[in-house]
Enzyme design. Structure first.
Site, short mmCIF file in Angstrom:
data_model
loop_
_atom_site.label_atom_id
_atom_site.label_comp_id
_atom_site.label_asym_id
_atom_site.label_seq_id
_atom_site.Cartn_x
_atom_site.Cartn_y
_atom_site.Cartn_z
N TYR A 75 0.85 -1.19 0.00
CA TYR A 75 0.00 0.00 0.00
C TYR A 75 0.88 1.24 0.00
O TYR A 75 1.84 1.33 0.78
CB TYR A 75 -0.88 -0.01 1.25
CG TYR A 75 -1.84 1.18 1.34
CD1 TYR A 75 -2.85 1.34 0.40
CD2 TYR A 75 -1.72 2.11 2.37
CE1 TYR A 75 -3.73 2.41 0.49
CE2 TYR A 75 -2.61 3.19 2.46
CZ TYR A 75 -3.61 3.33 1.52
OH TYR A 75 -4.48 4.39 1.61
N LYS A 114 3.48 8.92 9.16
CA LYS A 114 3.29 8.30 10.47
C LYS A 114 4.27 8.83 11.53
O LYS A 114 4.09 9.94 11.99
CB LYS A 114 3.30 6.77 10.32
CG LYS A 114 2.16 6.37 9.37
CD LYS A 114 1.86 4.90 9.21
CE LYS A 114 0.57 4.74 8.43
NZ LYS A 114 0.62 3.94 7.26
N ASP A 158 9.17 2.97 0.23
CA ASP A 158 8.08 3.59 0.96
C ASP A 158 8.27 3.24 2.44
O ASP A 158 7.93 2.14 2.88
CB ASP A 158 6.74 3.08 0.44
CG ASP A 158 5.56 3.65 1.23
OD1 ASP A 158 5.78 4.30 2.26
OD2 ASP A 158 4.41 3.42 0.80
C1 LIG Z 1 -0.03 4.42 5.86
C2 LIG Z 1 0.77 4.19 4.65
C3 LIG Z 1 0.73 5.05 3.55
C4 LIG Z 1 -0.28 6.16 3.43
O1 LIG Z 1 -0.13 7.15 4.38
P1 LIG Z 1 -1.38 8.11 4.71
O2 LIG Z 1 -0.81 9.09 5.69
O3 LIG Z 1 -2.44 7.23 5.29
O4 LIG Z 1 -1.81 8.74 3.45
C5 LIG Z 1 1.62 4.84 2.52
N1 LIG Z 1 2.51 3.85 2.56
C6 LIG Z 1 2.58 2.98 3.59
C7 LIG Z 1 3.60 1.92 3.59
C8 LIG Z 1 1.71 3.12 4.66
O5 LIG Z 1 1.76 2.23 5.66
#
Ligand SMILES: *Cc1c(COP(=O)(O)O)cnc(C)c1O
Length: 425
Positions: free
Chosen positions: A144, A267, A239
């Site tokens: 994701y 995060k 990511d």
């Molecule tokens: C949570 C997450 C996102 C998206 O971040 P948001 O602040 O919810 O838009 C992207 N990549 C990874 C790996 C994530 O865990």
């Protein structure tokens, strides 16, 4: 436990907010029942609207690595708020956070702040396309990278839970530039780079995956990806929205010993406020406006409250790096406890763990990619989730999510959690 008030609040919310929530996984669709409305939280505990106390294993899906309402972070936000909440002009604290982040993370010279992980990944891909002059990207099934159009192709967690691997509203034109490979399967990547030679701008990956449960890359796979990208002139995007400042000060790059070309954050870097970021070496970042031609902007980007929370959080982690060891030890303790209990029960299971990320899958096949993660028995998961909740343990309400431990969790909390899983099964 009684959830009368939560259910009433949810019914009210559904009248005014689609599905009653502002982010789908919160709605409990994957596990059934009504979601719990939280009133406040402190340390490792959530206090809900019905007066129940829950031990929290999601930590706002990662950011609250030191626990809820962590004093130094709260104090920084309050002090900053009194001086104005947004200016749309440069402020010193943006440089303070940038300087600290660049000093903690290997292989980056500059960093640009945005407001979410979604924005960070979306912007990283635009930058990669602008830099390489190529259009296509490769992503991995089950990973994701936020909800921007190019990524909503087999996107793990929320998207998969809702059975919409490819969301309506994403055009064919956009979808055709996102190629899909399988995690831990270098051959699947090579097949794509071979068939689309000279057309691929970037490969984006969760270097330790957390959105199909916790999945660890084999060293052959991750070093193979790095070599392939270097050889083919493809940018490797890590990511690290989940792993950044969670696995250690230097994130997955440091943990795995692999340099990425662009790194995205979210995060933890916002300490619980909405912050994302993307970073790279100077030669790549110089393509970004206003230095270069790739446009990217944000009215609230670098917001002083968000920067103060991020700065307080990263300062704590940088000054006390032993916290990562403490977190990993707690996670290992939980892993061992779960193992001891589950071994005696007649259910197939797998536990995956890396640092302070851990996930339990009810399957007898090792979970190494999206297909094996999807084999988990969802009926068992639902019973497990609600059983744990009844015992006062709040787990992610989806079988495709990793748990995020926070350092406020005590060994007593962990023991309670292990006793709960024993009772449930
Ligand atoms: C949570 C997450 C996102 C998206 O971040 P948001 O602040 O919810 O838009 C992207 N990549 C990874 C790996 C994530 O865990």
């Amino acid at each position: 436990m009684i959830y009368k008030r939560s259910s009433a609040l949810f019914n009210d919310a559904k009248k005014y907010i689609p599905g009653g929530v502002n982010s789908p996984v919160r709605a409990f669709k994957a596990v059934g029942g009504d979601p719990i409305f939280v009133k406040e939280a402190k340390g490792a505990y959530l206090y809900d609207e019905d007066g129940n106390t829950l031990i929290d294993y999601i930590a706002s899906w990662g950011p609250l690595i030191l626990g809820h309402a962590y004093e130094p972070v709260i104090n920084a936000i309050v002090a900053k708020a009194k001086k104005g909440t947004s200016f749309g002009m440069p402020t010193e604290i943006e440089t303070d956070l940038a300087k600290l982040a660049v000093s903690m993370v290997p292989n980056i010279d500059k960093i640009r702040f945005v407001n979410s992980g979604t924005e960070a990944c979306m912007s990283a891909v635009r930058l990669a396309r602008g830099y390489t002059g190529k259009d296509k990207i490769i992503k991995f099934a089950g990973c994701y990278h936020g909800h921007s159009d190019s990524f909503l192709i087999q996107a793990g967690s929320g998207a998969v839970t809702f059975g919409s691997p490819n969301s309506p509203g994403v055009t064919q034109g956009t979808a055709k530039d996102t190629l899909l490979a399988n995690y831990n399967d270098l051959a699947s990547v090579k097949a794509l780079t071979g068939a689309n030679a000279g057309e691929i701008a970037a490969i984006i990956i969760e270097p330790i995956a957390g959105n199909m449960g916790c999945i660890i890359p084999t060293s052959e796979f991750i070093t193979g990806l790095r070599e392939l990208c270097t050889k083919e002139g493809i940018l490797l995007i890590f990511d690290e929205v989940m792993t950044g400042f969670r696995l250690g000060t230097g994130g997955a790059q440091e943990a795995l010993g692999i340099d990425a070309d662009i790194v995205t954050f979210g995060k933890v870097i916002g300490g619980g406020l909405p912050v994302g970021a993307f970073a790279a070496r100077n030669e790549i970042m110089s393509y970004l406006a206003p230095d270069g031609p790739v446009y990217q902007a944000g009215t609230l980007s670098g917001n002083p409250l968000a920067m103060s929370a991020g700065l307080a959080m990263l300062t704590q982690l940088n000054n006390n790096p032993e916290v990562f060891k403490s977190l990993a030890e707690k996670t290992e303790y939980l892993h061992n406890g779960f193992n001891t209990v589950l071994k005696t029960k007649d259910i197939p299971y797998q536990i995956n763990r890396y640092g302070s990320m851990i996930s339990v899958h009810f399957t007898d096949t090792p979970v190494v990619d999206f297909a094996t993660s999807a084999k988990g028995n969802n009926d068992t998961f639902k019973k497990y989730f609600h059983g744990m909740l009844e015992q006062g343990i709040y787990l992610p309400p989806s079988a495709f999510e990793s748990y995020f431990l926070n350092d406020a969790l005590s060994y007593e909390d962990l023991d309670k959690t292990i006793e709960a899983i024993d009772k449930v099964f």
